[in-house]
Design a protein around this motif. Sequence first.
Motif, short mmCIF file in Angstrom:
data_model
loop_
_atom_site.label_atom_id
_atom_site.label_comp_id
_atom_site.label_asym_id
_atom_site.label_seq_id
_atom_site.Cartn_x
_atom_site.Cartn_y
_atom_site.Cartn_z
N UNK A 32 -51.74 98.00 28.37
CA UNK A 32 -50.73 97.07 27.87
C UNK A 32 -51.30 96.01 26.94
N UNK A 33 -52.51 95.54 27.22
CA UNK A 33 -53.12 94.53 26.37
C UNK A 33 -53.40 95.05 24.97
N UNK A 34 -53.86 96.30 24.88
CA UNK A 34 -54.13 96.92 23.58
C UNK A 34 -52.83 97.10 22.80
N UNK A 35 -51.80 97.62 23.47
CA UNK A 35 -50.52 97.86 22.81
C UNK A 35 -49.86 96.56 22.38
N UNK A 36 -49.90 95.55 23.24
CA UNK A 36 -49.30 94.26 22.89
C UNK A 36 -50.01 93.64 21.70
N UNK A 37 -51.33 93.75 21.66
CA UNK A 37 -52.10 93.24 20.52
C UNK A 37 -51.68 93.95 19.24
N UNK A 41 -49.71 92.15 16.03
CA UNK A 41 -50.28 92.18 14.68
C UNK A 41 -49.34 92.82 13.67
N UNK A 42 -48.54 93.79 14.12
CA UNK A 42 -47.52 94.36 13.24
C UNK A 42 -46.48 93.29 12.89
N UNK A 43 -46.11 92.48 13.88
CA UNK A 43 -45.14 91.40 13.66
C UNK A 43 -45.66 90.36 12.67
N UNK A 44 -46.97 90.15 12.64
CA UNK A 44 -47.55 89.13 11.77
C UNK A 44 -47.68 89.60 10.33
N UNK A 45 -47.55 90.89 10.09
CA UNK A 45 -47.77 91.44 8.75
C UNK A 45 -46.48 92.11 8.26
N UNK A 46 -45.84 91.53 7.28
CA UNK A 46 -44.54 92.03 6.82
C UNK A 46 -44.64 93.45 6.26
N UNK A 47 -45.76 93.78 5.61
CA UNK A 47 -45.92 95.13 5.06
C UNK A 47 -45.96 96.17 6.20
N UNK A 48 -46.68 95.85 7.26
CA UNK A 48 -46.75 96.75 8.41
C UNK A 48 -45.39 96.86 9.09
N UNK A 229 -41.22 91.75 27.82
CA UNK A 229 -40.99 92.59 29.00
C UNK A 229 -42.28 93.24 29.46
N UNK A 230 -43.06 93.77 28.53
CA UNK A 230 -44.29 94.47 28.88
C UNK A 230 -45.32 93.50 29.46
N UNK A 231 -45.33 92.28 28.94
CA UNK A 231 -46.29 91.27 29.42
C UNK A 231 -46.02 90.88 30.86
N UNK A 232 -44.77 91.04 31.31
CA UNK A 232 -44.42 90.65 32.67
C UNK A 232 -44.72 91.69 33.71
N UNK A 233 -45.21 92.87 33.31
CA UNK A 233 -45.48 93.95 34.26
C UNK A 233 -46.88 93.85 34.86
#
Length: 233
Positions: A32-37, A41-48, A229-233
């Motif tokens: 979960x930590x890898x996926x959340x990261x 990072x996708x959210x921080x980059x508009x092109x991604x 949601x994923x962070x709360x699991x």
Amino acid sequence: MNLLELESYFKGMISTNDRKYEEYILSYLKDHNVLISLLNNILKDEESLDLVAANSFKHPLGFIRIVLIDYKKFRYMLRLHIWNYSSQTNIFSDHHIHNHWCDFYSVLLSGELSFAIYSESREGLLYYKYENPIEDNTYLYDFVNAVNLEKQIDVSLTRGSSYFISQSALHLVTAKTDNLTSTLVLQLPNTVGKSVVYTSSPIYYKQREVPDKFTLPELESILKNYIISLSGL
């Protein structure tokens, strides 16, 4: 990890001679930590974010389909599927048993799935069989005949479960509860040019367009809420 680093990792893994690279990819990303990261990072980059949104939509079978790596680039596809994200429902009024035009591996990240395998039989329930040729942005339905299907396997999958489905396997996968359910799916290269769909009532249309892709604000909202949601699991 960002999207470019994911692509580099992905490219490196599939170029190896190790036959278990599919398992390694999903085993790494199911943390979960890898996926959340990655999603942050996708959210921080508009092109991604724009790249992911261009291939992502609400699937007719009732889940959100988010494409992290597109098959046009690597001949493989990596997707995130999310069920019970909102009040969206399955637009099909009956069971929708099907196979795929490729093999794939999947791992359950959260929630619970009901997983059933079927086969054509002289006994069982009556279904209408349709061939579903591959065509971009369109679901096609070519009627074949009416057949009987019999359930061979019916199991429950919980968080951490992983499975492989061959292209020919007739299956039905549904979220079992109202809790958020999600999977990572690694789709292997195409082996055939069509799939098969079985419905318990006739389909009265020849084709249907793929749902509209997500806008950037829509995808941004989905990913932010999913991360919470994923962070709360």
